[in-house]
Design an enzyme around this catalytic site. Structure first.
Site, PDB file in Angstrom:
ATOM      1  N   ASP A 177       0.845  -1.195   0.000  1.00 25.21           N
ATOM      2  CA  ASP A 177       0.000   0.000   0.000  1.00 25.21           C
ATOM      3  C   ASP A 177       0.880   1.245   0.000  1.00 25.21           C
ATOM      4  O   ASP A 177       2.013   1.208   0.499  1.00 25.21           O
ATOM      5  CB  ASP A 177      -0.846  -0.027   1.298  1.00 25.21           C
ATOM      6  CG  ASP A 177      -2.131   0.769   1.184  1.00 25.21           C
ATOM      7  OD1 ASP A 177      -2.088   1.869   0.589  1.00 25.21           O
ATOM      8  OD2 ASP A 177      -3.157   0.292   1.693  1.00 25.21           O
ATOM      9  N   ASP A 181      -2.823   2.863   6.540  1.00 21.00           N
ATOM     10  CA  ASP A 181      -4.179   2.406   6.883  1.00 21.00           C
ATOM     11  C   ASP A 181      -4.279   1.903   8.323  1.00 21.00           C
ATOM     12  O   ASP A 181      -4.944   0.891   8.607  1.00 21.00           O
ATOM     13  CB  ASP A 181      -4.637   1.290   5.914  1.00 21.00           C
ATOM     14  CG  ASP A 181      -4.844   1.816   4.506  1.00 21.00           C
ATOM     15  OD1 ASP A 181      -4.780   3.054   4.303  1.00 21.00           O
ATOM     16  OD2 ASP A 181      -5.058   0.995   3.591  1.00 21.00           O
ATOM     17  N   ASP A 281      -3.244  -3.113  -2.162  1.00 27.35           N
ATOM     18  CA  ASP A 281      -3.961  -1.903  -2.568  1.00 27.35           C
ATOM     19  C   ASP A 281      -3.266  -1.411  -3.839  1.00 27.35           C
ATOM     20  O   ASP A 281      -2.052  -1.161  -3.835  1.00 27.35           O
ATOM     21  CB  ASP A 281      -3.838  -0.863  -1.445  1.00 27.35           C
ATOM     22  CG  ASP A 281      -4.665   0.387  -1.717  1.00 27.35           C
ATOM     23  OD1 ASP A 281      -4.812   0.766  -2.902  1.00 27.35           O
ATOM     24  OD2 ASP A 281      -5.141   0.995  -0.744  1.00 27.35           O
TER      25      ASP A 281
END
Ligand SMILES: NC(=[NH2+])NCCC[C@H](N)C(=O)O
Length: 840
Positions: A177, A181, A281
């Site tokens: 990612d 997060d 992601d």
């Protein structure tokens, strides 16, 4: 009673050197010619896909049209577009069974009924969606399937990871990612839950009752990030406080993606034995490659880097769940959307086994089979066998060195404590079993030659013998843990043939290894030594470059035509081409920079053209494991900080100039295709330098070799002359016996069929009463093959195909059980059935 499981053929075959006293407990060696024997059949049919998933390997697509974790509309269409782009078909093309029963319906909650909790937006909507995903993913995982969660936004991973952890509590999470997060309820600025899923999974921050279903099952040490470059200040603090390992783009630039993935895996999965949940992601990629995403951040992973992560994780055999999230087809122009969807599909394929140079793991061809080594375990002890196969040393030897795209097989044989049956266990004599081993539970041994004696003895009585365990399945499952593509073959018969050759010992007199052989005989192995003694096992991994021909072949087989569904959206492995035409700013920069730096040597795992070869026995003995580990890893630029347990065994490159390659005879080149040949600079097979045989013995051996060679040359010459149309030469066996006219000369096989009854091997003195199949096997399993040119070896393996001995029908698949099934309908054995069929 003496246990006589020394294989006469091995001694003749030059494996003597491996029997040095220091290696008395575990015999190991390499006999590449066994590659064409039964091993091949087993290897072709058995390709375990994963350490954790059930067979057949099944991917369960969990389509999640959900975007409640962030504000931009359109991300909920991501999964639908991926499926429309034929992702399920692409995965089928990789050999997966695909389960997809439509996208998950998420019940919308209107904004009034779902007011923010603190800053959190859509908390109930997100919570319920994630709970549902958790249940579905958990159920698939429980069924041994691999859940593929297609987002949707990344908040969904709260559900998918929960589901995975329910089934695999010790699973680790690799989070790829641009963002961490990991915001907690009190640190988030945006309130978008797609920026928070990890804090729930880790149990960080204040509790929110709406999310009480999320169990904090994830230990911070089991989480690792790759690709970070937009981490909020509070998130940095959280990472630090919790000791969470993260590899940002900085580390990717510094160590290269290969180094980063190795380090990441070493951190969360040092022994490569824990289940992995990969949460990808697409915004981890540079926006150049994945523009259609809600929170793009410049300076991301190149397409290749993204794919490398997926490939490397697949290669561990530990992947149990995958998320592909944050593709938003409403963002960007048509081209951007296509690009992003294409990369989403190809990342998924890469994570599920797509390879650059091979079509897929299910397509097995001789060129994907590599014999890794030969192990003889002089033990019948289940526990010791298990500890050997589980031994980290073996795991370290094999695991990192094996390329996932290749099916490897390890030929293993087991000297069972058959001492009581010693003189009775001779499969070539029908009566040898009849009174002591009436119904042998030697099914695993029988597998290869069951018909003559198994049938004869099975009918007599049901007494079973006491083999301490059933090795086949057990070994298969243990090896699967070492490497998903490592298969085994038990190679029983040459040992059995040798079991009666007690006179072999006298011929060993004076040899340094004679003592060892005696030690085995007396069963000493079974009594002494802790499992750790197995560390004497040391495979010498030597890189052997595939010859050009092979690379071209395998590359060709990965061309888009082979796999039309993939071509529909994105040509398979299209990411491979990114580098050349790339205008991703980060990559351009690093390309410029890399020219300034020392060129990066290939990391072992990325070297698709490198295979592993355990070459001569002498090399094995001369190169203890530690030496085998020296190599390119230390020469990697800026080698990463020491990674615990990452015992990479980098393949040693044996550079060959193009002219050297073309100079190789073509037969030799093609031989490297199916069975890799030890590089020329390896020590020749012969007595070990560490245990030199006596002068006399040495001379005797040399004489033997010279004699064999003479015979060979003579034979070849007479064959050639025959071809040239001169008078047909007299045919003789190696004993000098003339072959009568009614005797069939199997010529190229070096086998004489004497009157259609007894078969004599031209290379040794053995006779066979059980048909051509047996002797072909014999020739294959002994090192006679060494003397034959490649083409002939190929013919041999064709000849070794199974045929019904009654009707001569070829048994498709060449498996013994198919043959057994065939007996039921064999037209010779059951003419009555045949009649019926004809009448119909
Ligand atoms: N999965 C993602 N795209 N997350 C983006 C998160 C961005 C930012 N840190 C936030 O909390 O809002």
């Amino acid at each position: 009673m003496r246990q006589t499981f020394i294989r006469s053929s091995w001694f003749k075959a030059g494996l003597r050197g491996s029997l040095s006293p220091s290696h008395r407990r575990i015999e190991h060696g390499f006999n590449r010619y066994q590659a064409t024997s039964i091993s091949l059949e087993n290897a072709l049919t058995e390709v375990p896909a994963s350490r954790f998933l059930s067979d057949p390997k099944t991917v369960a697509i969990v389509g999640c049209p959900f975007g409640g974790g962030q504000p931009k509309p359109g991300v909920d269409k991501g999964p639908i577009r991926l499926v429309n782009a034929k992702l399920p078909e692409q995965l089928k093309g990789l050999g997966w069974k695909v389960e997809f029963n439509g996208h998950h319906p998420f019940e919308e909650i209107d904004a009034q009924s779902d007011p923010p909790i603190g800053l959190l937006k859509n908390p109930r909507y997100v919570s319920r969606a994630c709970k549902a995903v958790s249940d579905v993913v958990g159920a698939h995982a429980k069924n041994g399937q691999l859940p593929l969660m297609l987002g949707g936004d990344h908040s969904l991973a709260m559900g998918s990871v929960s589901g995975t952890l329910k089934q695999y509590p010790d699973a680790c999470v690799i989070w790829v990612d641009a963002h961490a997060d990991i915001h907690t309820v009190d640190t988030t600025d945006t309130g978008n839950i797609h920026g928070m899923p990890l804090s729930f999974l880790l149990g960080l921050g204040p509790k929110v009752s709406e999310f009480s279903w999320v169990k904090p099952l994830l230990n911070p040490s089991r989480l690792v990030y790759i690709g970070l470059r937009s981490v909020d200040t509070s998130e940095k603090r959280i990472l630090k406080e919790n000791g969470i390992r993260a590899f940002s783009m900085h580390e990717v630039d510094k160590y290269g993606i290969g180094g980063v993935v190795d380090m990441a895996l070493d951190h969360v999965n040092p022994k490569r034995d824990l289940p992995i949940h990969l949460s990808f992601d697409v915004d981890a990629l540079d926006p150049w490659y994945a523009p259609s995403t809600g929170t793009p951040v410049a300076g991301g992973l190149s397409s290749r880097e993204g794919h490398y992560i997926c490939e490397a994780i697949y290669q561990t055999g530990c992947l149990v769940a995958l998320d592909i999230v944050e593709i938003n087809p409403s963002l960007g122009d048509v081209r951007s959307v296509e690009k992003t969807l294409a990369v989403g599909c190809s990342l998924t394929r890469a994570a599920l086994g797509e390879r650059l140079l091979f079509t897929d793991t299910n397509e097995k061809s001789a060129s994907t089979l590599t014999l890794v080594g030969y192990i003889e375990l002089q033990t019948s002890n289940h526990r010791r066998l298990t500890s050997f196969l589980n031994h980290p040393h073996l795991q370290r030897c094999l695991s990192p060195s094996l390329h996932p795209s290749t099916t490897y097989f390890l030929t293993m044989s087991f000297a069972h404590s058959l001492s009581v049956h010693d003189d009775l266990y001779d499969p070539w004599r029908e009566d040898s079993f009849t009174h002591l081993l009436p119904k042998p539970s030697y099914d695993w041994l029988d597998q290869e030659e069951p018909s003559p004696f198994a049938k004869a003895t099975a009918s007599k009585t049901n007494r079973t013998t006491s083999l301490p365990f059933e090795p086949s399945d057990h070994i298969a499952s243990l090896l699967r843990r070492v490497h998903p593509n490592l298969v085994h073959a038990i190679n029983p018969w040459c040992g059995l043939r040798g079991s009666r050759d007690t006179d072999e010992y006298s011929s060993l007199e004076g040899e340094p290894w004679a003592e060892t052989a005696r030690g085995w005989d007396e069963g000493s192995l079974l009594e002494q030594g802790p499992a750790d003694d197995f560390t004497t096992f040391g495979l010498d991994f030597t890189s052997v470059e595939h010859d050009e021909q092979t690379s071209v072949d395998t590359l060709g087989s990965a061309s888009p035509e082979v796999n039309p569904p993939q071509a529909a959206l994105a040509a398979p492995a299209d990411h491979a081409r990114d580098g050349s035409s790339c205008s991703c700013p980060r990559q351009q920069l690093s390309q410029v920079e890399s020219t300034k730096q020392t060129p990066q040597s290939a990391t072992p795992s990325s070297a698709t053209s490198v295979a592993v070869n355990c070459s001569s026995v002498e090399a094995l003995l001369a190169a203890p494991l530690d030496n085998a580990r020296e190599g390119p890893s230390s020469s990697r630029p800026q080698s990463p900080p020491r990674v615990e347990n990452a015992q990479l065994i980098p393949p040693r490159r044996t550079p060959r100039s193009p002219s050297q390659r073309t100079a190789e005879p073509s037969a030799q080149r093609s031989a490297t295709r199916s069975v890799l040949v030890a590089p020329a600079d390896r020590a020749p097979v012969g007595p070990s330098s560490s245990s030199p045989p006596s002068q006399g013995k040495k001379r005797k051996q040399t004489e033997e070799i010279v004699e064999v060679e003479k015979r060979e040359t003579k034979k070849r010459r007479t064959q050639n002359e025959g071809v040239q149309g001169e008078e047909e030469p007299k045919r003789t066996t190696n004993q000098g016996n003339q072959i009568a006219e009614d005797e069939v000369d199997l010529g190229v096989h070096g086998i004489i069929n004497r009157g259609g009854k007894k078969l004599e091997c031209t290379y040794c003195d053995k006779f066979f009463a059980n048909g051509a199949h047996a002797i072909v096997r014999h020739v294959q399993s002994n090192r006679h093959l060494e003397k034959l040119p490649h083409e002939i070896r190929e013919e041999l393996s064709k000849a070794a195909k199974l045929h019904c001995e009654h009707c001569n029908k070829e048994i498709s698949g060449g498996r013994r059980d198919s043959l057994r099934r065939h007996y039921d309908s064999c037209t010779v054995l059951h003419p009555e059935k045949c009649g019926k069929r004809l009448r119909r």
